[in-house]
Scaffold this motif. Sequence first.
Motif, PDB file in Angstrom:
ATOM      1  N   CYS A  18       0.489  -0.978  -0.085  1.00  8.13           N
ATOM      2  CA  CYS A  18       0.305   0.096   0.107  1.00  8.13           C
ATOM      3  C   CYS A  18       0.897   1.490   0.418  1.00  8.13           C
ATOM      4  CB  CYS A  18      -0.942   0.147   1.185  1.00  8.13           C
ATOM      5  SG  CYS A  18      -1.901   1.159   1.667  1.00  8.13           S
ATOM      6  N   VAL A  19       1.733   0.787   0.636  1.00  2.81           N
ATOM      7  CA  VAL A  19       2.615   2.576   0.981  1.00  2.81           C
ATOM      8  C   VAL A  19       3.122   2.473  -0.253  1.00  2.81           C
ATOM      9  CG1 VAL A  19       5.102   3.558   1.785  1.00  2.81           C
ATOM     10  CG2 VAL A  19       2.988   2.189   3.635  1.00  2.81           C
ATOM     11  N   ARG A  20       4.579   1.760  -0.994  1.00  2.00           N
ATOM     12  CA  ARG A  20       5.146   2.470  -2.434  1.00  2.00           C
ATOM     13  C   ARG A  20       3.883   2.264  -3.525  1.00  2.00           C
ATOM     14  NH1 ARG A  20       8.508   2.801   0.805  1.00  2.00           N
ATOM     15  NH2 ARG A  20       9.985   1.020   1.707  1.00  2.00           N
ATOM     16  N   ARG A  21       3.212   1.883  -3.591  1.00  2.00           N
ATOM     17  CA  ARG A  21       1.568   2.188  -4.568  1.00  2.00           C
ATOM     18  C   ARG A  21       1.387   3.819  -4.125  1.00  2.00           C
ATOM     19  NH1 ARG A  21      -0.387  -1.290  -8.596  1.00  2.00           N
ATOM     20  NH2 ARG A  21      -2.597  -0.236  -8.754  1.00  2.00           N
ATOM     21  N   LEU A  22       1.316   4.449  -2.351  1.00  2.00           N
ATOM     22  CA  LEU A  22       0.553   5.103  -2.401  1.00  2.00           C
ATOM     23  C   LEU A  22       1.988   6.457  -2.925  1.00  2.00           C
ATOM     24  CD1 LEU A  22      -1.121   4.932   0.814  1.00  2.00           C
ATOM     25  CD2 LEU A  22      -2.099   5.962  -1.352  1.00  2.00           C
ATOM     26  N   GLY A  29       2.309  17.334  -2.895  1.00  2.00           N
ATOM     27  CA  GLY A  29       1.763  17.741  -2.331  1.00  2.00           C
ATOM     28  C   GLY A  29       0.202  17.238  -1.521  1.00  2.00           C
ATOM     29  N   GLU A  30       0.266  16.576  -1.823  1.00  2.00           N
ATOM     30  CA  GLU A  30      -1.400  15.608  -1.922  1.00  2.00           C
ATOM     31  C   GLU A  30      -1.752  15.195  -0.105  1.00  2.00           C
ATOM     32  OE1 GLU A  30      -3.950  13.794  -4.644  1.00  2.00           O
ATOM     33  OE2 GLU A  30      -1.522  13.827  -5.758  1.00  2.00           O
ATOM     34  N   ALA A  31      -1.024  14.341  -0.188  1.00  2.00           N
ATOM     35  CA  ALA A  31      -1.223  13.906   1.343  1.00  2.00           C
ATOM     36  C   ALA A  31       0.139  13.479   1.885  1.00  2.00           C
ATOM     37  CB  ALA A  31      -2.403  12.806   1.218  1.00  2.00           C
ATOM     38  N   ASP A  32       0.287  13.199   3.294  1.00  2.00           N
ATOM     39  CA  ASP A  32       1.527  13.043   4.200  1.00  2.00           C
ATOM     40  C   ASP A  32       1.032  11.693   4.629  1.00  2.00           C
ATOM     41  OD1 ASP A  32       3.096  15.236   4.648  1.00  2.00           O
ATOM     42  OD2 ASP A  32       1.703  16.133   6.298  1.00  2.00           O
ATOM     43  N   ILE A  33       2.277  10.836   4.554  1.00  2.00           N
ATOM     44  CA  ILE A  33       1.948   9.356   4.159  1.00  2.00           C
ATOM     45  C   ILE A  33       2.773   8.745   5.807  1.00  2.00           C
ATOM     46  CG2 ILE A  33       2.348   7.148   3.764  1.00  2.00           C
ATOM     47  CD1 ILE A  33       2.615   8.175   1.206  1.00  2.00           C
ATOM     48  N   ALA A  34       2.638   8.031   6.421  1.00  2.00           N
ATOM     49  CA  ALA A  34       3.665   7.433   7.056  1.00  2.00           C
ATOM     50  C   ALA A  34       3.466   5.986   7.860  1.00  2.00           C
ATOM     51  CB  ALA A  34       3.449   8.227   8.665  1.00  2.00           C
ATOM     52  N   LEU A  35       4.476   5.255   8.695  1.00  2.00           N
ATOM     53  CA  LEU A  35       3.648   3.528   8.637  1.00  2.00           C
ATOM     54  C   LEU A  35       4.121   3.459  10.245  1.00  2.00           C
ATOM     55  CD1 LEU A  35       3.515   0.674   7.341  1.00  2.00           C
ATOM     56  CD2 LEU A  35       5.836   1.100   6.812  1.00  2.00           C
ATOM     57  N   VAL A  36       3.145   2.813  10.788  1.00  2.00           N
ATOM     58  CA  VAL A  36       3.541   1.780  12.001  1.00  2.00           C
ATOM     59  C   VAL A  36       4.191   0.559  11.990  1.00  2.00           C
ATOM     60  CG1 VAL A  36       2.735   1.999  14.248  1.00  2.00           C
ATOM     61  CG2 VAL A  36       1.743   3.543  13.146  1.00  2.00           C
ATOM     62  N   SER A  60      18.496 -12.224   4.894  1.00  2.00           N
ATOM     63  CA  SER A  60      17.947 -11.880   3.717  1.00  2.00           C
ATOM     64  C   SER A  60      16.794 -11.971   3.293  1.00  2.00           C
ATOM     65  CB  SER A  60      18.617 -13.114   2.920  1.00  2.00           C
ATOM     66  OG  SER A  60      18.172 -14.240   3.462  1.00  2.00           O
ATOM     67  N   ILE A  61      15.638 -12.334   3.993  1.00  2.00           N
ATOM     68  CA  ILE A  61      14.493 -12.168   4.113  1.00  2.00           C
ATOM     69  C   ILE A  61      14.000 -10.657   5.218  1.00  2.00           C
ATOM     70  CG2 ILE A  61      14.424 -14.296   3.732  1.00  2.00           C
ATOM     71  CD1 ILE A  61      12.684 -14.744   6.254  1.00  2.00           C
ATOM     72  N   ALA A  62      14.525 -10.531   5.402  1.00  2.00           N
ATOM     73  CA  ALA A  62      14.229  -8.708   6.055  1.00  2.00           C
ATOM     74  C   ALA A  62      14.623  -7.579   4.677  1.00  2.00           C
ATOM     75  CB  ALA A  62      15.041  -8.623   7.209  1.00  2.00           C
ATOM     76  N   VAL A  63      13.439  -7.089   4.122  1.00  2.00           N
ATOM     77  CA  VAL A  63      13.937  -6.014   3.344  1.00  2.00           C
ATOM     78  C   VAL A  63      13.593  -5.233   4.353  1.00  2.00           C
ATOM     79  CG1 VAL A  63      13.403  -5.352   0.902  1.00  2.00           C
ATOM     80  CG2 VAL A  63      13.095  -7.642   1.907  1.00  2.00           C
ATOM     81  N   SER A  64      15.071  -4.207   4.085  1.00  2.00           N
ATOM     82  CA  SER A  64      14.978  -2.478   4.706  1.00  2.00           C
ATOM     83  C   SER A  64      14.294  -2.079   3.723  1.00  2.00           C
ATOM     84  CB  SER A  64      16.436  -2.439   4.742  1.00  2.00           C
ATOM     85  OG  SER A  64      16.288  -0.325   5.084  1.00  2.00           O
ATOM     86  N   LEU A  65      13.495  -0.776   4.574  1.00  2.00           N
ATOM     87  CA  LEU A  65      12.647  -0.023   4.406  1.00  2.00           C
ATOM     88  C   LEU A  65      12.906   1.249   4.183  1.00  2.00           C
ATOM     89  CD1 LEU A  65       9.414  -0.558   6.420  1.00  2.00           C
ATOM     90  CD2 LEU A  65       9.806  -1.261   4.362  1.00  2.00           C
ATOM     91  N   TYR A  71      12.156   6.973  -1.071  1.00  2.00           N
ATOM     92  CA  TYR A  71      10.953   6.968  -0.709  1.00  2.00           C
ATOM     93  C   TYR A  71      10.823   8.611   0.114  1.00  2.00           C
ATOM     94  CZ  TYR A  71      11.129   2.394  -2.129  1.00  2.00           C
ATOM     95  OH  TYR A  71      11.542   1.314  -3.202  1.00  2.00           O
ATOM     96  N   ARG A  72       9.217   8.281   0.593  1.00  2.00           N
ATOM     97  CA  ARG A  72       8.821   9.488   1.260  1.00  2.00           C
ATOM     98  C   ARG A  72       7.892   9.589   2.670  1.00  2.00           C
ATOM     99  NH1 ARG A  72       5.217  10.670  -3.012  1.00  2.00           N
ATOM    100  NH2 ARG A  72       3.560  11.217  -2.365  1.00  2.00           N
ATOM    101  N   THR A  73       7.783   8.338   3.276  1.00  2.00           N
ATOM    102  CA  THR A  73       7.139   8.048   3.760  1.00  2.00           C
ATOM    103  C   THR A  73       7.758   8.328   5.178  1.00  2.00           C
ATOM    104  OG1 THR A  73       5.304   6.133   2.614  1.00  2.00           O
ATOM    105  CG2 THR A  73       6.038   5.683   4.973  1.00  2.00           C
ATOM    106  N   ARG A  74       6.771   8.813   6.677  1.00  2.00           N
ATOM    107  CA  ARG A  74       7.953   8.764   7.555  1.00  2.00           C
ATOM    108  C   ARG A  74       7.338   7.343   8.301  1.00  2.00           C
ATOM    109  NH1 ARG A  74       5.445   9.800  12.251  1.00  2.00           N
ATOM    110  NH2 ARG A  74       3.463  11.030  11.429  1.00  2.00           N
ATOM    111  N   ILE A  75       8.702   6.987   8.913  1.00  2.00           N
ATOM    112  CA  ILE A  75       8.507   5.492   9.868  1.00  2.00           C
ATOM    113  C   ILE A  75       8.277   5.611  10.931  1.00  2.00           C
ATOM    114  CG2 ILE A  75       9.622   3.534  10.375  1.00  2.00           C
ATOM    115  CD1 ILE A  75      10.673   3.812   7.592  1.00  2.00           C
ATOM    116  N   VAL A  76       6.762   5.341  11.640  1.00  2.00           N
ATOM    117  CA  VAL A  76       7.077   5.444  13.215  1.00  2.00           C
ATOM    118  C   VAL A  76       7.011   3.951  14.036  1.00  2.00           C
ATOM    119  CG1 VAL A  76       5.200   6.267  14.931  1.00  2.00           C
ATOM    120  CG2 VAL A  76       5.054   6.962  12.562  1.00  2.00           C
ATOM    121  N   PRO A  77       8.461   4.241  14.407  1.00  2.00           N
ATOM    122  CA  PRO A  77       9.021   2.892  14.323  1.00  2.00           C
ATOM    123  C   PRO A  77       7.846   3.059  16.019  1.00  2.00           C
ATOM    124  CG  PRO A  77      10.403   4.552  15.490  1.00  2.00           C
ATOM    125  CD  PRO A  77       9.116   5.695  14.728  1.00  2.00           C
TER     126      PRO A  77
END
Length: 455
Positions: A18-22, A29-36, A60-65, A71-77
């Motif tokens: 979903c995030v990558r498609r957004l 300027g349309e929206a701010d995206i955050a990922l928890v 090898s199976i943990a694909v870094s974000l 990418y402009r998504t803000r990651i909420v850790p």
Amino acid sequence: MARPKILVVGAGFAGVGCVRRLERRLGAGEADIALVTPFSYQLYLPLLPQVASGILTPQSIAVSLRRSKKYRTRIVPGGAIGVDTKAKVCVVRNLAGEIVDEPYDYLVLAPGSVTRTFDIPGLADNARGMKTLAEAAFVRDHVISQLDLADASHDAAERTARLQFVVVGGGYAGTETAACLQRLTSNAATRYPRLDPRQIKWHLIDIAPKLMPELGEKLGLSAQKILRDRGIDISLGVSIAKAGPEEVTFTDGRVLPCRTLIWTAGVVASPLIKTLDAETVRGRLAVTAQMSVPGRSGVFALGDAAAVPDLTKDDEAAVCPPTAQHAMRQGRKVADNVIASLRGRPLQPYMHKDLGLVVDLGGRDAVSKPVGIELRGLPAQAVARGYHWSALRTNVAKTRVLTNWLLNAVAGDDFVRTGFLARTPAALRDFEYTDAYLTPEQVREHTEAAHLQQK
């Protein structure tokens, strides 16, 4: 005016899709995206059994974000522990243990699932799962340590108990876990001259009458034959009645001296879903074909946590199974529907016909059913690994996995323990944090208190 805030919960196949498609389809300027997410990577879950058996490295199976700068998504850790849809707030416990509020205009719930457990005495304290990267690493260390301890023991009874391994769950996770780890211990036996390889015994049990019924009768029986030919004891129509630290009691009355119990008997939606106090279908959040949550403005749900209607079936009650191929496609469709909502356009329903199933049993053994075609052996193995390889999201991940596969094929297995939690008892809840969530009442109390403080 402030830009709309899109909050995505969960960094699995659905959430990351979903995030990558957004990011690709929304203007800057349309929206701010955050990922928890508590971890800044996307885990490729289907390959966890190969991490547990050492075929693949955890990285090898943990694909870094965070690898790409575009990418402009803000990651909420942190982990989402509650949602107040009236206040439009997601409550998050961050990595420091602090509780913070994340407001949203649009919320996409993709928290995934957790291991399904039952009220079986001793299960929560003595079983290990196969749902997280930490669990896979722990299980590998634990299994190898049992070989080390059995080899060093002078007590015949202790040695027998340490060389008995039980896997509960005859689905993909359980079958692949038993197959891959049995192959690891079988290969390791030659490095332990004091051990009799015939004493190493793997048990795969499931309450269902068939192993992996989704594969169909013929392929299911083929998988059973492969495992039994390797010496794995398969018991169907059987489950666990009691789990102790040194023995396991089966529902058929058998008591097995055992120090290793791996529990993979299905999954249930993340406990986060209960905090919404919304309608559910067999534990999953009820959603429309467009994956919106009825009566909850701006809220969408997908993946393992949502009962997404399967429009390819004639049965109106049919829902999409919790598989990676559905989650990835649902993520992209939800992103399109969030964008449609932003732009005042109609939402589109999700529809995808299942492409088939693949089961990697390690070595040259596999059974697969791509687009209805039944395959066994090397052709099935090629399809299984080809599917997993192509589904990895980045070229870096694909290179690492392919390199690991080639290295394992040429050099064989390694039998190295990392010492992960070696002296710490680790139960299911310690890895999946299932006791961290708030109740709906606690969520409302928290958001109301936060609102009063702001005044």
